[in-house]
Scaffold this motif. Structure first.
Motif, short mmCIF file in Angstrom:
data_model
loop_
_atom_site.label_atom_id
_atom_site.label_comp_id
_atom_site.label_asym_id
_atom_site.label_seq_id
_atom_site.Cartn_x
_atom_site.Cartn_y
_atom_site.Cartn_z
N UNK B 91 -40.27 -4.55 21.85
CA UNK B 91 -40.25 -5.03 23.23
C UNK B 91 -38.83 -5.31 23.70
N UNK B 92 -37.96 -5.78 22.82
CA UNK B 92 -36.59 -6.01 23.25
C UNK B 92 -35.75 -4.74 23.22
N UNK B 93 -36.08 -3.83 22.29
CA UNK B 93 -35.24 -2.64 22.12
C UNK B 93 -35.63 -1.51 23.06
N UNK B 94 -36.95 -1.34 23.27
CA UNK B 94 -37.42 -0.18 24.03
C UNK B 94 -36.81 -0.08 25.43
N UNK B 95 -36.74 -1.18 26.18
CA UNK B 95 -36.14 -1.06 27.52
C UNK B 95 -34.73 -0.49 27.48
N UNK B 96 -33.96 -0.87 26.46
CA UNK B 96 -32.59 -0.34 26.37
C UNK B 96 -32.60 1.16 26.13
N UNK B 97 -33.53 1.61 25.27
CA UNK B 97 -33.61 3.05 24.98
C UNK B 97 -34.10 3.81 26.20
N UNK B 98 -35.15 3.27 26.85
CA UNK B 98 -35.69 3.96 28.01
C UNK B 98 -34.66 4.03 29.13
N UNK B 99 -33.95 2.93 29.31
CA UNK B 99 -32.91 2.88 30.33
C UNK B 99 -31.88 3.98 30.08
N UNK B 100 -31.48 4.07 28.81
CA UNK B 100 -30.46 5.05 28.44
C UNK B 100 -30.98 6.48 28.65
N UNK B 101 -32.18 6.75 28.16
CA UNK B 101 -32.74 8.09 28.28
C UNK B 101 -32.92 8.46 29.75
N UNK B 102 -33.46 7.51 30.51
CA UNK B 102 -33.70 7.75 31.93
C UNK B 102 -32.37 8.06 32.64
N UNK B 103 -31.37 7.24 32.37
CA UNK B 103 -30.07 7.46 33.00
C UNK B 103 -29.53 8.83 32.63
N UNK B 162 -16.86 -1.67 28.54
CA UNK B 162 -17.11 -2.32 27.25
C UNK B 162 -17.87 -1.35 26.36
N UNK B 163 -17.77 -1.55 25.05
CA UNK B 163 -18.47 -0.64 24.15
C UNK B 163 -19.36 -1.39 23.19
N UNK B 164 -19.49 -2.68 23.35
CA UNK B 164 -20.25 -3.45 22.37
C UNK B 164 -21.61 -3.82 22.93
N UNK B 165 -22.65 -3.26 22.33
CA UNK B 165 -23.99 -3.66 22.69
C UNK B 165 -24.39 -3.23 24.08
N UNK B 166 -25.38 -3.92 24.63
CA UNK B 166 -25.88 -3.59 25.96
C UNK B 166 -25.84 -4.86 26.79
N UNK B 167 -25.62 -4.69 28.09
CA UNK B 167 -25.61 -5.86 28.96
C UNK B 167 -27.03 -6.36 29.17
N UNK B 168 -27.20 -7.63 29.45
CA UNK B 168 -28.54 -8.16 29.70
C UNK B 168 -29.08 -7.57 31.00
N UNK B 169 -30.42 -7.45 31.07
CA UNK B 169 -31.01 -6.88 32.28
C UNK B 169 -30.87 -7.82 33.47
#
Lengths: 276, 312, 520
Positions: B91-103, B162-169
Motif C-alpha cells: 500500500x505504501x510502495x504501489x502508489x510510487x510505482x504506479x505514479x512512476x509508470x504512469x508518468x 533530488x535523487x534520494x527516495x520519493x517525495x511525499x504525496x
C-alpha cells in the motif's frame, strides 16, 4: 527470393550500420587478447582510479585494472551469454511452440497455459527469480536468460504454426502420409524460420541487456572475469569521484545492444518490405 | 463487456495461484536463509535455528504452504524480517510505482506519438532517420544506465533535482521534483517504443484502400493523415502502450533501484536479497496481477477507440 | 540563474533548519531489519536502537573504553565476583505506547524482564552471552545479577551496557505490542519512535522527559538509501545532514574536498580476516597455509582500501581491545609472515604442489568483502594458487560459509571482547557444522580451547591479557587465519552537525546522536 532479401537488407542503411556495430563488438570479443593494452586481471593498487589517458586510455578501476582492456574482454562475456542464451531460448521455445501448435489438443492447452503464466512476469523479474534459484556464474546466467526467452519464442512459434496448420499444403502433405516431424521440419519450420531469426537477433540484444541488468544488481558473472554490468556496478560507487568507470562500459553495452537491434530491424524490414 | 471482464478476471485467479505456488517452491529451493539474513554476521547457529523455528521454516512444506496461503489471503502475508504485513508495504510502495509508470507512459505518449507521425509523414527523409535512430538508441539503452547518466548530469553536476527516495504525496512540488528524473528515464524508453509503433502503424494504414480513395478524392494530405489514418493507426499503438506498460514495470524495478525510490521493485529486490520468502511470494503475485490488469485494460480500451471491437 | 537558484535553496534551507531541528541521516541500507535491540545487528539498526534505549551502564559516547552510569546510578560487585548489584536511577520514564499514553516509571521489574528476554533464545539473538546468570529484583530500584562463575569487569560489563542484549527493553510496551515491537520500539532513550515507512525511513521525535534532559534536536529521521551517489547528492543539496560513506580512502579524499562537508573516519571498526580452513585439502597442510601467508601482502590489500580507513591487523584480536596483539608484538615473535614469493613457492613444492593448485570459494557481492577478496585472488595467483570466486548475495554467503563449503573465508566482524573474538572464531565448540555449538570457527582450529577458557575466568586483568595473547600467538603458528586489517567506519556530515561530544577517532561503533547533538 533470397538475394532480393539480402539486397533489401543492404539497401537499409540503418541495418548496415547496425551490422557494423555488431560486427565490431563480435570482433572485439574475438581479438581481445591481441589488442587489449593490458591484462584485464592484473591489479595495480598503487595506481587505482587513474583518469583516462597515458598508458591507460580509459583509466583504471578501483583495483588499478585497465578499464579499456576490461571492456574489450567484457565483450566476450556479453557475446557468449547472448549467443548461448538465445540458442537455448530459441531452441526450447521453438520446440515447445511448434509441438504445441502442431499437435494441438490438451498438450497445446497445457503448454501454452504455462507459457502464458511465465509471460506474465516482466523479463527482469523472471531473470532475477531464476538467478536466485540457480545461483550465480556465467553458465547459470546463460541458462537463466535462455529460460526467460523460451516462453516468448514459444508463443511466437506457436502463433505461426496455428496460422499455418490449416493451410491446404499442410493438409495435403499430411494426406500424402508425411509424419509429423517431417511436416514440421519440411513445411512448418522454413515458414517460421525467418521470423524466428528476426526474433533471435532482437533477443540477442535483449539478452545482453538482461545480462547487464543482472550483473548490475550483483547476480551476474563472478570476478575476476570482467563484464560490462559488473564494471558499471563497481563504478557506481565512484560516480561522484570518477564517473568514467560507469560511463565507458555503459557505452559498450549501448553499442552492442544498438547494433543487434538495428540488424534485427533491418532483417525484419527485409522480410516484410512494405514496412520500409 | 462486463461479462467479458468478469470472465477474464476469473481466469486470472488460477493463473495467479499457480504463480504463487511456483514461487513458493522456487524460493525454498534457492540457497540462502531468511533467519541468517535477519540476524547478520553476529548470530550463532543456535540463535539462527531459534529464529527459523519462530519464522515457521522448520515445519513440513505443505503445512508452510497452507499457512502462507492463509496469511496471504488475510493481509498478503507478513514479512519474515520486519513482521510488517506485506499488504501494508504494498500500500505504501504501489502508489510510487504506479505514479512512476504512469508518468513514463504519459511522457512516452506525448513525445512519441508526434515523433512517430513526423517520421511516417517525412518518410526516408532527415526527420525520419533522426527519429528512428534516436528511438533505437532509447530502445537499446538499459534503464539503469540511462538513470545513472541522468543522475550524473542533472543531480550531481547541475544539482537541479533530488535523487534520494520519493517525495511525499502530500507535498506536490517535492513529489514532482523527486519524480522528474526517474519519470524521464522511463519516459525516454517509452517514447522510443511509441515512436516506432506509431510510425509503422501509420505507414500501414496509409497504404489502405480508403486512404488511397481519400487521396484520390482530392482530400488534403493533412486531412487524410490526421482525420482518417491516424485514428485507425492508433489502435495498435494503444495496445503497444499496454504491453509496454508491462515491460515498463520491469524497467521500473531498475529505475527504482538506481534512484532509491521506495517502490514495488525495490521492495521485491530487497525481499529477494533478504530471502524474505513471504514478502517475495506476495510481491511477485502482485506483479503478476498488475500485468493481468494492464492487459485487460488494454483490451478494453480497444473498444473505446474502435467501436467495431466486440467482447465475447 | 543557477547561482540564484542555489541562493534560494540555501535560504529556504536555513529558514527551515532554524525552526525545526530535525537531523536527517541516510544509511547504506535498503530497509531496516529490526528495531528490537536484542536482535538488531546491522549498523543502521544499531544506530537507531541506540537513540531509543538505554543500558544499565553505557560506553561513554565517542569513546568505548570507559563505562559510565546509564539507567543504573551506581553498581558494586561482591568480593567473590559472583554477585553484581545495580542501583537504578529514579524517575526514568518509559516512552508513551498504546495502553499507556503517559508511559510509566521504569523499575527493576522491567530490567529483570529485559535481561530474561535477552537470555531467552526465542526472544533474543544474544542469548548465548547470558548463560549461567540469574536475575533478581531486590526492590523497585535494585537489581541483582548472580553468576555461576566469576567474570572480570571487562567481560561482564559489556553484557549490561548499551549494546545488543544489554539494552533494557521495558516490559509494558513489549507485552502490549507483541511481534509489532520490532517496528514499533518503545524504550527510555533521548528520542522516541514516531513512524516507520518501509524501505524509506524511520522518524523519531524528541523525548521531552529524557532523564538527562530534553534533547536539543526536535527529532531525527533515519533514511534508507542504498545508493552512495544518491546519499552524497542528498548531503550536498541539504536533503540530509549525515550519510554513511564508502569505506575507502579515495572516496574520503574526494568528499573531503567538497565545501561544507566534514568526513568522519572513526573506529574501532571491524576486523577483516581471512580464515584458512584446516579441514579442507590442500589448505589442511600447514606448509600450504604458510605458503598462502608468505604469498600475501597485507600492505597491498591495505593500499587497495586506503591506509586512513584500513589499519593493519596482525593477530586475531585487534589491539584496541584488552588482550589484543599489536603488529609490533607479532613482529617480535617473528610471526608476521612478511611477503616472500620465493619461500611461498618452495613451501608449495615441498607440500607436493610445485605448480600450485586450484580452489573455489564463495564471496558476497558486498564491496567491503568482495574487493579485498579479489585482491587476495590476484595475489595468490602470483604463486600459482588459482582461487575461483563465486559471487552470491549476502545472505546466501552467510548460509554457505556456515555449511563449511569454503577453503578460505573472508569475514568482517566486530566483537566486544577478546573472549568473544577468540571463542566464536577459534574455540572448537564453535566449529561450523560439527562443533558442540556451531558458530563461526571456519578454520576448525582446536589448539587454543584451554587458553580461551582459562582466560575467561581469570580475574587478574594482566594475567588474563597474557593468556589471550598466548592464544593468538598459537593461532598464528597454526595459521588458522591470516588477519588483514581493521576497517573503520566512514560518515560524511554537513559542518552544521554538532555531535555534542568529541568523536574520538578511535573508538565508536557508529556516530551516536545524543540529547546534546544539534544543528548549528
Amino acid at each position: 527470393m533470397r538475394s532480393r532479401r539480402v539486397r533489401a537488407f543492404l539497401r537499409n542503411r540503418t541495418a548496415v550500420a547496425g551490422a557494423v556495430l555488431a560486427a565490431a563488438v563480435i570482433l572485439a570479443a574475438l581479438v581481445a587478447p591481441a589488442v587489449a593494452p593490458h591484462d584485464p586481471l592484473i591489479q595495480d593498487v598503487y595506481n587505482m582510479l587513474a583518469p583516462p589517458g597515458g598508458p591507460h586510455p580509459l583509466g583504471t578501476d578501483d583495483l588499478g585494472r585497465d578499464v579499456l582492456s576490461r571492456i574489450l574482454y567484457g565483450a566476450r562475456v556479453s557475446i557468449t551469454v547472448g549467443v548461448f542464451s538465445v540458442l537455448i531460448g530459441t531452441g526450447m521455445g521453438a520446440l515447445v511452440g511448434l509441438m504445441a501448435g502442431y499437435f494441438g489438443g490438451p498438450l497445446e492447452l497445457g503448454m501454452m497455459r504455462v507459457v502464458d503464466i511465465l509471460m506474465s512476469f516482466p523479463v527482469l523479474v523472471m531473470g532475477l527469480m531464476f538467478m536466485a534459484i540457480l545461483g550465480t556464474g556465467m553458465d547459470k546466467l546463460i541458462v537463466a536468460i535462455g529460460l526467460v526467452l523460451t516462453p516468448q519464442i514459444a508463443r511466437l512459434a506457436h502463433g505461426a504454426v496455428v496460422a499455418l496448420r490449416e493451410m491446404e499444403y499442410i493438409t495435403a502433405a499430411r494426406a500424402a502420409g508425411a509424419g509429423p516431424w517431417r511436416i514440421l521440419r519440411r513445411h512448418v519450420l522454413p515458414n517460421v524460420a525467418g521470423e524466428i531469426l528476426v526474433m533471435a537477433t532482437l533477443w540477442m540484444a535483449t539478452a545482453i541487456r538482461v545480462e547487464a541488468n543482472l550483473s548490475f544488481i550483483g547476480l551476474g558473472v563472478s570476478p575476476p572475469t570482467p563484464t560490462w554490468g559488473n564494471m558499471i556496478r563497481e563504478g557506481v560507487r565512484w560516480l561522484v569521484v570518477t564517473p568514467w568507470l560507469s560511463v565507458f562500459p555503459g557505452l559498450a553495452i549501448l553499442i552492442a545492444v544498438l547494433g543487434f537491434n538495428m540488424v534485427g530491424d533491418g532483417l525484419r524490414d527485409a522480410m516484410d518490405p512494405k514496412l520500409l | 463487456m462486463v461479462r467479458y471482464t468478469v470472465r477474464r478476471l476469473l481466469v486470472a485467479f488460477p493463473t495467479l495461484l499457480a504463480v504463487y505456488t511456483l514461487v513458493f517452491l522456487f524460493v525454498r529451493v534457492a540457497p540462502g536463509d531468511p533467519a541468517v539474513a535477519a540476524l547478520g554476521d553476529y548470530a550463532s547457529a543456535e540463535a539462527v535455528q531459534a529464529l527459523r523455528e519462530r519464522m515457521g521454516l522448520t515445519a513440513p512444506l505443505w503445512i508452510q504452504y497452507g499457512r502462507t496461503l492463509a496469511g496471504y489471503l488475510r493481509d498478503l502475508g507478513r514479512s519474515l524480517i520486519t513482521d510488517v504485513p506485506v499488504g501494508q508495504q504494498v500500500a505504501t510502495a504501489l502508489p510510487h510505482t504506479l505514479e512512476l509508470t504512469f508518468a513514463g507512459i504519459v511522457i512516452g505518449a506525448i513525445l512519441g506519438i508526434p515523433t512517430g507521425i513526423l517520421t511516417a509523414v517525412r518518410r526516408n527523409r532527415l526527420p525520419d532517420y533522426m527519429g528512428r535512430t534516436l528511438a533505437l538508441v532509447g530502445l537499446s539503452i538499459p534503464a539503469f544506465y540511462l538513470g545513472i547518466l541522468l543522475i550524473l548530469g542533472f543531480a550531481v553536476r547541475l544539482r537541479w533535482f533530488p535523487v534520494m527516495g520519493a517525495g511525499p504525496f502530500s507535498d506536490v512540488s517535492a513529489n514532482l521534483r523527486h519524480l522528474a528524473l526517474p519519470a524521464l528515464t522511463l519516459g525516454i524508453i517509452m517514447t522510443s517504443f511509441v515512436t516506432r509503433m506509431t510510425r509503422s502503424c501509420l505507414l500501414n494504414v496509409l497504404r489502405e484502400d480508403y486512404v488511397r480513395t481519400g487521396r484520390a478524392k482530392g482530400l488534403r494530405e493533412r486531412t487524410v493523415v490526421y482525420l482518417h489514418a491516424l485514428r485507425n493507426a492508433l489502435i495498435p499503438v494503444v495496445s503497444v502502450l499496454g504491453i509496454q506498460a508491462a515491460v515498463l514495470i520491469g524497467d521500473s524495478v531498475m529505475t527504482e533501484i538506481v534512484f532509491s525510490r521506495p517502490g514495488l521493485g525495490r521492495l521485491m529486490v530487497q525481499a529477494m536479497m533478504q530471502r524474505d520468502y513471504i514478502a517475495l511470494q506476495g510481491l511477485i503475485v502482485i506483479y503478476g496481477a498488475l500485468v493481468v490488469l494492464v492487459n485487460l485494460l488494454t483490451d478494453l480500451s480497444y473498444g473505446l477507440i474502435d467501436p467495431r471491437v466486440r467482447y465475447e | 540563474m543557477r547561482w540564484l537558484m542555489g541562493f534560494v535553496c540555501v535560504g529556504v534551507l536555513l529558514a527551515f533548519v532554524g525552526q525545526a531541528q530535525i537531523l536527517r541521516i541516510a544509511f547504506d541500507a535498503a530497509d531496516l531489519k529490526t528495531l528490537d535491540p536484542h536482535y538488531a545487528a546491522a549498523t543502521m539498526d544499531r544506530a537507531v536502537v541506540d537513540m531509543l534505549f538505554n543500558g544499565l551502564v553505557r560506553y561513554r559516547p565517542g569513546d568505548i573504553t570507559v563505562f559510565e552510569p546509564d539507567l543504573a546510578e551506581s553498581w558494586e560487585v561482591s568480593t567473590d565476583g559472583l554477585t553484581w548489584t545495580f542501583h537504578l536511577r529514579r524517575g526514568v520514564q518509559v516512552h508513551p505506547f498504546p495502553g499507556a499514553p503517559e508511559g510509566y516509571e521504569l523499575t527493576s521489574e522491567d530490567v529483570v524482564f529485559s535481561l530474561h528476554k535477552a537470555a531467552d533464545k526465542d526472544r533474543s539473538a544474544y542469548a548465548g552471552e547470558y548463560v549461567g546468570m540469574r536475575f533478581e529484583a531486590v526492590d523497585p530500584y535494585t537489581v541483582r545479577i548472580i553468576l555461576d562463575k566469576a567474570l572480570s569487569p571487562s567481560l561482564f560489563l559489556p553484557k549490561v551496557a548499551d549494546y545488543a542484549g544489554g539494552f533494557i527493553v521495558p516490559k509494558g510496551p513489549y507485552e502490549a505490542l507483541g511481534p509489532r515491537f520490532a517496528t514499533n520500539p518503545v524504550g527510555t532513550g533521548p528520542f522516541q519512535f514516531a513512524e516507520y515507512v518501509p524501505t524509506q525511513k524511520v522518524r523519531l521525535v524528541r523525548n521531552d522527559r529524557y532523564f538527562r534532559g530534553a534533547p536539543l534536536l526536535a527529532g531525527v529521521e533515519v533514511w534508507y538509501v542504498p545508493d552512495v551517489t544518491a546519499r552524497l547528492s542528498a548531503l550536498v543539496t541539504g536533503e540530509v545532514h549525515m550519510i554513511e560513506g564508502v569505506r575507502e580512502q579515495a572516496w574520503v579524499e574526494a568528499v573531503k574536498r567538497m565545501s561544507g562537508v566534514v568526513v568522519d573516519v572513526f573506529g574501532p571498526g571491524e576486523t577483516e580476516v581471512l580464515h584458512l580452513n584446516m579441514s579442507k585439502d590442500p589448505v589442511s597442510d600447514l606448509r600450504v597455509r604458510q605458503a598462502i601467508a608468505y604469498a600475501l601482502s597485507r600492505e597491498e590489500v591495505i593500499t587497495a582500501i586506503g591506509p586512513d580507513v584500513a589499519e593493519p591487523l596482525c593477530a586475531a584480536v585487534p589491539p584496541y581491545l584488552a588482550g589484543g596483539l599489536a603488529c609490533a608484538e607479532v613482529a617480535e615473535k617473528g610471526l608476521l609472515y612478511e611477503t616472500n614469493l620465493e619461500l611461498a613457492r618452495n613451501l608449495l613444492a615441498a607440500a607436493g604442489y610445485p605448480n600450485g593448485f586450484e580452489i573455489s570459494a564463495y564471496i558476497t557481492e558486498r564491496a567491503s568483502y568482495r574487493k579485498p577478496f579479489e585482491n587476495v585472488q590476484a595475489q595468490l595467483a602470483r604463486v600459482g594458487i588459482r582461487l575461483n570466486i563465486t559471487v552470491v548475495d549476502h545472505s546466501s554467503f552467510h548460509t554457505l560459509i556456515r555449511q563449511d563449503v569454503n577453503p578460505l573465508v573472508h569475514y568482517e566482524a566486530w566483537r566486544p571482547s577478546a573472549d568473544a573474538f577468540l571463542t566464536r572464531f577459534y574455540h572448537s565448540a564453535s566449529i561450523v557444522v560439527t562443533g558442540a555449538k556451531p558458530d563461526t570457527n571456519f578454520s576448525h582450529v582446536t589448539a587454543v580451547d584451554g587458553l580461551i577458557e582459562a582466560a575467561r575466568y581469570e580475574l587478574d586483568p594482566a594475567r588474563q591479557a597474557e593468556l589471550w595473547k598466548e592464544a593468538q600467538v598459537k593461532l598464528l603458528e597454526e595459521l588458522a587465519s591470516y588477519p588483514l586489517y581493521v576497517l573503520k567506519f566512514v560518515f560524511a556530515r554537513s559542518e552544521k552537525v554538532d555531535y555534542g561530544y568529541e568523536l574520538k577517532s578511535s573508538l565508536a561503533l557508529y556516530p551516536q546522536v545524543t540529547e546534546l547533538t544539534r544543528l548549528k
